[in-house]
Design a protein around this motif. Structure first.
Motif, PDB file in Angstrom:
ATOM      1  N   GLN A 121      37.074  73.820  27.899  1.00 14.70           N
ATOM      2  CA  GLN A 121      37.777  75.025  27.473  1.00 14.70           C
ATOM      3  C   GLN A 121      38.150  74.999  25.998  1.00 14.70           C
ATOM      4  OE1 GLN A 121      40.822  76.606  30.136  1.00 14.70           O
ATOM      5  NE2 GLN A 121      40.237  75.120  31.696  1.00 14.70           N
ATOM      6  N   PHE A 138      30.861  77.770  25.557  1.00 17.99           N
ATOM      7  CA  PHE A 138      31.821  77.732  26.656  1.00 17.99           C
ATOM      8  C   PHE A 138      33.049  78.563  26.329  1.00 17.99           C
ATOM      9  CE2 PHE A 138      29.304  73.889  26.950  1.00 17.99           C
ATOM     10  CZ  PHE A 138      29.021  73.803  28.295  1.00 17.99           C
ATOM     11  N   THR A 139      33.533  79.271  27.343  1.00 22.06           N
ATOM     12  CA  THR A 139      34.796  79.995  27.236  1.00 22.06           C
ATOM     13  C   THR A 139      35.609  79.677  28.476  1.00 22.06           C
ATOM     14  OG1 THR A 139      33.790  81.954  28.265  1.00 22.06           O
ATOM     15  CG2 THR A 139      33.850  81.877  25.841  1.00 22.06           C
ATOM     16  N   GLN A 144      39.300  78.540  34.999  1.00 21.00           N
ATOM     17  CA  GLN A 144      37.927  79.030  35.043  1.00 21.00           C
ATOM     18  C   GLN A 144      37.226  78.771  33.722  1.00 21.00           C
ATOM     19  OE1 GLN A 144      37.369  83.039  36.490  1.00 21.00           O
ATOM     20  NE2 GLN A 144      35.534  83.341  35.238  1.00 21.00           N
ATOM     21  N   ASN A 146      33.422  79.403  31.804  1.00 24.08           N
ATOM     22  CA  ASN A 146      32.104  80.048  31.803  1.00 24.08           C
ATOM     23  C   ASN A 146      31.207  79.395  30.768  1.00 24.08           C
ATOM     24  OD1 ASN A 146      33.112  81.767  33.707  1.00 24.08           O
ATOM     25  ND2 ASN A 146      32.851  83.632  32.520  1.00 24.08           N
ATOM     26  N   SER A 148      27.496  80.036  28.589  1.00 24.47           N
ATOM     27  CA  SER A 148      26.542  81.066  28.189  1.00 24.47           C
ATOM     28  C   SER A 148      25.435  80.451  27.343  1.00 24.47           C
ATOM     29  CB  SER A 148      27.256  82.169  27.400  1.00 24.47           C
ATOM     30  OG  SER A 148      26.320  83.086  26.857  1.00 24.47           O
ATOM     31  N   GLU A 153      24.830  84.015  31.509  1.00 26.71           N
ATOM     32  CA  GLU A 153      26.219  83.549  31.519  1.00 26.71           C
ATOM     33  C   GLU A 153      26.645  83.376  32.968  1.00 26.71           C
ATOM     34  OE1 GLU A 153      30.723  84.651  29.902  1.00 26.71           O
ATOM     35  OE2 GLU A 153      28.998  85.845  29.278  1.00 26.71           O
ATOM     36  N   THR A 154      27.247  82.234  33.271  1.00 25.30           N
ATOM     37  CA  THR A 154      27.662  81.949  34.630  1.00 25.30           C
ATOM     38  C   THR A 154      28.904  81.074  34.617  1.00 25.30           C
ATOM     39  OG1 THR A 154      26.898  81.159  36.798  1.00 25.30           O
ATOM     40  CG2 THR A 154      26.253  79.861  34.894  1.00 25.30           C
ATOM     41  N   GLN A 155      29.538  80.972  35.757  1.00 23.99           N
ATOM     42  CA  GLN A 155      30.759  80.190  35.877  1.00 23.99           C
ATOM     43  C   GLN A 155      30.430  78.745  36.227  1.00 23.99           C
ATOM     44  OE1 GLN A 155      33.676  81.964  38.452  1.00 23.99           O
ATOM     45  NE2 GLN A 155      34.991  80.174  38.478  1.00 23.99           N
ATOM     46  N   ASN A 157      31.317  75.843  38.325  1.00 23.64           N
ATOM     47  CA  ASN A 157      32.037  75.787  39.594  1.00 23.64           C
ATOM     48  C   ASN A 157      32.356  74.360  40.028  1.00 23.64           C
ATOM     49  OD1 ASN A 157      32.166  78.620  40.085  1.00 23.64           O
ATOM     50  ND2 ASN A 157      30.005  78.602  40.636  1.00 23.64           N
ATOM     51  N   VAL A 171      26.392  74.987  38.944  1.00 19.12           N
ATOM     52  CA  VAL A 171      26.284  76.317  38.339  1.00 19.12           C
ATOM     53  C   VAL A 171      25.382  77.157  39.237  1.00 19.12           C
ATOM     54  CG1 VAL A 171      26.762  75.721  35.932  1.00 19.12           C
ATOM     55  CG2 VAL A 171      24.436  75.468  36.819  1.00 19.12           C
TER      56      VAL A 171
END
Length: 243
Positions: A121, A138-139, A144, A146, A148, A153-155, A157, A171
């Motif tokens: 993060q 990354f964001t 959470q 994500n 990209s 773009e996906t989370q 997990n 992912v």
């Protein structure tokens, strides 16, 4: 003398008890694990990474990752697309890649450093991967994170493992690098061929052959005039005979 001995025993008793307890603790504590970290075993245990495991094996990237992992002081981070993530790709996507491109695609899912979810993060984007393609961005907000690629773009997990030296995160989309899947520049039209002196001479000869010469035109005209004269003479002769 007896009182002196008793005093000595009372003084030493706490030290003797402490030594005994320390020895007992050492005997009961489990030995630390010193075996190599096995990425393949982690993915097999996850149960939904058949395609990724196949690609890792076929490209021999699994050996490369594990050799580097167990000799690196920085650790590694792996993003593991599920089987559903690969199934959601356009038909023929993987088969359309060369073996070298498949290697680069898999290495694009690997970071040459250990990152916890909390670390991801606050990283400085883009984050370098093991691939020669562009990095990942990354964001994060709350718990959470994500990731990209510029195309996907996906989370990030479920953590299959989050313990140094290896972090493995699930992912739900294959991370497609722009270097492999970005829009290709249109091919430019080839420049017109330059004419050579020989070509120019040939074109002139063809033009000359196609156009009728002045001499030929004059000859044809004279022939037509002679023919008309003969016809006119015959008409006059016939008129005299009839008269």
């Amino acid at each position: 003398m007896a009182s002196t001995l008793s005093l000595i025993l009372l003084t030493l008793t706490p030290f003797l008890l402490l030594s005994h307890q320390t020895l007992a603790d050492d005997q009961e504590a489990p030995a630390p694990s010193s075996g190599p970290v096995n990425l393949t075993a982690i993915l097999v245990k996850g149960g939904q990474y058949t395609t990724l495991l196949r690609l890792l094996s076929e490209t021999q990237v699994d050996n490369q990752i594990e050799n580097q992992l167990n000799s690196s002081k920085e650790g590694m981070t792996v993003f593991a697309p599920t089987d559903n993530a690969f199934n959601n790709l356009k038909a023929g996507t993987l088969n359309g890649l060369s073996r070298e491109d498949q290697v680069q695609l898999i290495l694009y899912h690997v970071l040459p450093k250990y990152y916890s979810l909390e670390n991801l993060q606050t990283v400085s984007n883009p984050v370098r991967t093991q691939s020669s393609n562009d990095g990942l961005n990354f964001t994060g907000q709350g718990h959470q994170v994500n990731v990209s690629t510029g195309i996907v773009e996906t989370q990030v997990n479920n953590a299959l493992r989050e313990e140094f030296p290896l972090a493995v995160y699930q992912v739900d989309a294959v991370l497609l690098p722009e270097g492999l899947f970005g829009a290709k520049a249109p091919a430019s039209a080839p420049p017109p061929a330059k004419s050579t002196p020989a070509d120019s001479a040939s074109d002139k000869a063809k033009t000359k052959a196609a156009a009728p010469s002045a001499k030929d035109s004059t000859g044809d005209s004279n022939k037509r005039n002679v023919g008309l004269g003969l016809v006119a003479g015959l008409v006059l002769v016939c008129m005299e005979v009839l008269s």
